[in-house]
Every structure is written in structure tokens, then in C-alpha cells.
Design an enzyme around this catalytic site. Sequence first.
Site, short mmCIF file in Angstrom:
data_model
loop_
_atom_site.label_atom_id
_atom_site.label_comp_id
_atom_site.label_asym_id
_atom_site.label_seq_id
_atom_site.Cartn_x
_atom_site.Cartn_y
_atom_site.Cartn_z
CB SER A 1 -82.87 -39.72 -9.08
OG SER A 1 -82.67 -39.25 -10.41
CE LYS B 1 -90.91 -40.41 -17.15
NZ LYS B 1 -91.32 -41.29 -16.05
CE1 TYR C 1 -88.28 -35.17 -13.19
CE2 TYR C 1 -88.96 -37.14 -14.38
CZ TYR C 1 -88.66 -36.50 -13.20
OH TYR C 1 -88.74 -37.19 -12.01
CG ASN D 1 -94.60 -44.70 -13.88
OD1 ASN D 1 -94.69 -43.54 -14.22
ND2 ASN D 1 -94.12 -45.65 -14.69
CB VAL D 2 -94.72 -43.40 -6.88
CG1 VAL D 2 -95.22 -43.73 -5.47
CG2 VAL D 2 -93.21 -43.56 -6.96
CB SER E 1 -96.74 -39.99 -6.22
OG SER E 1 -96.68 -40.14 -7.62
NE ARG E 2 -97.36 -33.36 -3.89
CZ ARG E 2 -96.57 -32.37 -3.50
NH1 ARG E 2 -97.04 -31.17 -3.36
NH2 ARG E 2 -95.29 -32.58 -3.26
#
Length: 203
Positions: free
Chosen positions: A111, A114, A122, A153-154, A157-158
Amino acid sequence: ELCRQIARLGPSNLVLLEQSEFNLYSIEMELRQSYPNLTLSACLVDVADQVAVEHVISTHQPGVIFHAAAYKHVPMLESQARQAVRNNVLGTKTLAMAADKFGCGTFVMVSTDKAVNPVNLYGATKLVAEKTFIAANAYAGGKVKFSVVRYGNVMGSRGSVIPFFMDLKQKGIKEFPITDEKMTRFWITLDEGVELVLKALGV
């Protein structure tokens, strides 16, 4: 990245479930080359398709399910409410019900921060998905262990903003669009993100 790290742990069987044909093909080919002895199944499936999801889970009988299938582009989803709810909420419900129906032992959902007091669609869909998990836990009566991992935030990542900024820089654009000058962003690496998911499993 999650699939790569799971493959390193030597699972008896790894089942990939993805609705993008190209993405599924790409990760399948990579894993087959890197782990030639790994038992691997690649399934082209939409998580909101109950018949397809139940077929995959009943066929493969997974002991663990990692659920990371979410539409996540905040501005785009604001005008795509139907698809956001269908994928993020109904997809989660479909998977959770199938996990319970066919006796999956552990189900971990990825998850987002946010989902905390959401201010956009979202975040709202992910909060509802989390509540679906809470309800599933009560409904399953302990037969399936449902866990949720939240993070922000990663890097890499895509869809991450970092590759977007790097692309702007390569094009010679010096001013990057930001949401708010006063906003602070916290980042974790892909490895750290996967570590968190695996910790929810107890690995």
C-alpha cells in the site's frame, strides 16, 4: 524487483501474475535466464477478473500471495475514477476472496502512505483496499494471514519521478516541475522496499 529477490530465496514455485503482456514477458525471460532451475509460471491476468484469478490460484495453490497491482499515477487517476476503483479496490477484493476460498496461507498487500487521510482518488482507493483487507481478516477467521505494508516514494520504481527528472536533465531542461516548494519527499531504494515487503512475511 520483488520477483528477483524471491527467486534468490529458492521458492518451490514462483507464479507471476501481470496484465501487461510486455512486462510479463520481460520479467519471465529475465528470471528464466538468471534462474534456469526455478519452476516458473507466467499468467497474463487482470486482477479484477474473478474467473481468471480463481483459475490461477486454484491451479497453483500458492502458499503466499504478494499483491502489488495498483494504478498509482495521482493526476491521471483523478480523471480515471472507474479504472482506479476497478483495479485498486475491486482487484484487491477479488484476490482476497480467492485467497480465502482456496486456502492461501499468507497474503501481503503493498500500500501507500497516501492512504493516510487521503486527499486524492489514488489514496482513497488504497485506503478502501486496506479496509477490504481488514474485513477479509475478520471474515477468514485466521485461516489466511492478511498483511499490509505501507511506504512512500521508491527510487527507480516504474513511474517514479526520479527517471522523469533524469530524462528532463538529459534533454537540457534545468527547471523541474514540482508539486509544492514546501513539500518534503522521503525516499527508499527498491531493495529497501522489497525488504519491507518480505519483513511482513517474516523472511
